[in-house]
Design a protein around this motif. Structure first.
Motif, PDB file in Angstrom:
ATOM      1  N   MET A 171       0.814  -1.211   0.000  1.00  0.00           N
ATOM      2  CA  MET A 171       0.000   0.000   0.000  1.00  0.00           C
ATOM      3  C   MET A 171       0.853   1.269   0.000  1.00  0.00           C
ATOM      4  N   ASP A 172       1.998   1.235   0.652  1.00  0.00           N
ATOM      5  CA  ASP A 172       2.877   2.408   0.641  1.00  0.00           C
ATOM      6  C   ASP A 172       3.321   2.735  -0.782  1.00  0.00           C
ATOM      7  N   GLU A 173       3.659   1.697  -1.536  1.00  0.00           N
ATOM      8  CA  GLU A 173       4.081   1.912  -2.915  1.00  0.00           C
ATOM      9  C   GLU A 173       2.909   2.393  -3.772  1.00  0.00           C
ATOM     10  N   LEU A 174       1.709   1.901  -3.496  1.00  0.00           N
ATOM     11  CA  LEU A 174       0.526   2.373  -4.227  1.00  0.00           C
ATOM     12  C   LEU A 174       0.326   3.868  -3.999  1.00  0.00           C
ATOM     13  N   VAL A 175       0.444   4.307  -2.763  1.00  0.00           N
ATOM     14  CA  VAL A 175       0.323   5.737  -2.449  1.00  0.00           C
ATOM     15  C   VAL A 175       1.400   6.536  -3.170  1.00  0.00           C
ATOM     16  N   GLN A 176       2.632   6.011  -3.163  1.00  0.00           N
ATOM     17  CA  GLN A 176       3.751   6.700  -3.822  1.00  0.00           C
ATOM     18  C   GLN A 176       3.516   6.817  -5.326  1.00  0.00           C
ATOM     19  N   PHE A 177       3.173   5.693  -5.979  1.00  0.00           N
ATOM     20  CA  PHE A 177       2.934   5.709  -7.431  1.00  0.00           C
ATOM     21  C   PHE A 177       1.813   6.684  -7.787  1.00  0.00           C
ATOM     22  N   THR A 178       0.751   6.687  -6.988  1.00  0.00           N
ATOM     23  CA  THR A 178      -0.393   7.550  -7.262  1.00  0.00           C
ATOM     24  C   THR A 178      -0.001   9.021  -7.143  1.00  0.00           C
ATOM     25  N   SER A 179       0.743   9.356  -6.094  1.00  0.00           N
ATOM     26  CA  SER A 179       1.184  10.746  -5.889  1.00  0.00           C
ATOM     27  C   SER A 179       2.066  11.205  -7.041  1.00  0.00           C
ATOM     28  N   GLU A 180       2.944  10.321  -7.513  1.00  0.00           N
ATOM     29  CA  GLU A 180       3.835  10.672  -8.628  1.00  0.00           C
ATOM     30  C   GLU A 180       3.042  10.947  -9.898  1.00  0.00           C
TER      31      GLU A 180
END
Length: 348
Positions: A126-135
């Motif tokens: 989920m942390d990576e999902l948040v990161q990818f989405t923000s980018e």
């Protein structure tokens, strides 16, 4: 180990001449061999035939499809709906369309393989999902799309969707696969669409198989009128054979059966949970009739006690070995009691 059987599994399954109680699969409402349901379907086969051999975009339109899609949309709470011949195709239709429109598409952890086509970026957690989405949002291009399973067996989505709530939902398109939710969760089994709509994403599309709980060999996509109209205009939709019209008619006529069987399933679920002595042994989503565990010794002992259940490497041979007990409406009270007695003994 794969078991070869000669008939559709029901509450009881015969392997090597020995009867076993079956607690596997995804037939949550136990309709696949339920006589009243089969009678409805066979009557509709007589009326509509086995298959409709034409495109849905043809100049001749069979009205049962529009009737079934209108019923489904009203039931789940969406403005519109389309159907396909399978849930897998329904998911692929949505993802192909959004990729072709140039949207960055990101899959959450545990997203079903039906959603994971070439061009989709997969987050490992989920942390990576948040990161990818923000980018993607920071790039200020097309609005990003988030793919996920509503029931992902990790507990991060249904019933509270904690995973999704970490995202700026007003800036993303949500695409949920509700194949394990439709028919068994929500208001009278209407699935997760309304729950997700309440999160107020920028856009929402929900796809699903109707072949699990509902026993209907078809898939569906739910969304706004505009989005469904765009999907219906694609070559993907127009080039695919539709679902069987006999199944569409059966969907309309089985409303009371769905409700009746859902109540039976809920009773079985409550009985199992109330008598379970060690619930922490299982990974379990509250309100869903599946109980997952990873313990080969317990799995083997349950087999010896006469139970067959979901137990294989998923989604492929390189995936983890999944043991999952699945409760269904076809189970009798004594089946549930026998299972929970064995589980309590083995996990004490």
């Amino acid at each position: 180990m794969a078991h070869s059987v000669q008939r559709i599994p029901d509450r009881e399954i015969v392997i090597d001449g020995k009867p076993n109680l079956y607690f596997g699969g995804t037939a949550y409402l136990g309709l696949q061999n339920h006589t009243p349901f089969k009678e409805l379907y066979l009557n509709n086969v007589t009326k509509y035939g086995m298959h409709y051999g034409a495109s849905r975009k043809s100049n001749v339109a069979l009205d049962i499809y529009e009737a079934a899609e209108s019923y489904l949309a009203n039931w789940v709470g969406s403005a519109s709906c389309l159907t396909m011949s399978s849930g897998y195709l329904a998911a692929q239709l949505v993802v192909h369309h959004l990729l072709e429109k140039g949207h960055p598409v990101i899959a959450a952890p545990h997203a079903h393989t039906a959603l994971l086509i070439n061009g989709v970026k997969t987050a490992s957690d989920m942390d990576e999902l948040v990161q990818f989405t923000s980018e993607e949002i920071a790039r200020n291009q097309q609005i990003p799309v988030i793919l996920f399973d509503t029931i992902d067996f990790s507990g991060q989505q249904f019933p509270n969707f904690e995973g999704l709530r970490q995202l700026p939902l007003n800036k993303v398109i949500l695409v949920g696969d509700d194949s394990h939710g439709i028919g068994i969760v929500g208001d009278n089994g209407n699935g997760c669409y309304s729950m997700l709509k309440a999160l107020q994403p920028a856009k929402l599309l929900v796809c699903c198989s109707l072949g699990k709980a509902l026993g209907i060999q078809a898939g569906a996509v739910f969304g706004d009128h505009e989005d469904i109209k765009l999907l219906e205009g694609t070559s993907f939709y127009g080039g695919a054979s539709p679902a069987s019209p006999a199944f569409m008619a059966t969907l309309l006529e089985a409303k009371d059966l769905f409700s009746e069987r859902l109540e039976t399933l809920k009773n079985n679920y409550r009985l199992f949970k109330s008598q379970l002595k060690n619930p922490s042994f299982f990974d379990h989503i509250d309100g869903h009739p599946t109980f997952e565990f990873q313990n080969d010794e317990v799995a083997s002992d349950l087999n010896k006690d006469g139970f067959v259940f979901t137990n294989f490497n998923y989604p492929d041979e390189n995936g983890p070995r999944v043991s999952r007990l699945v409760l269904s409406a076809y189970h009798k009270k004594e089946d549930i009691q026998k299972l929970v007695a064995s589980v309590n003994t083995l996990t004490d």
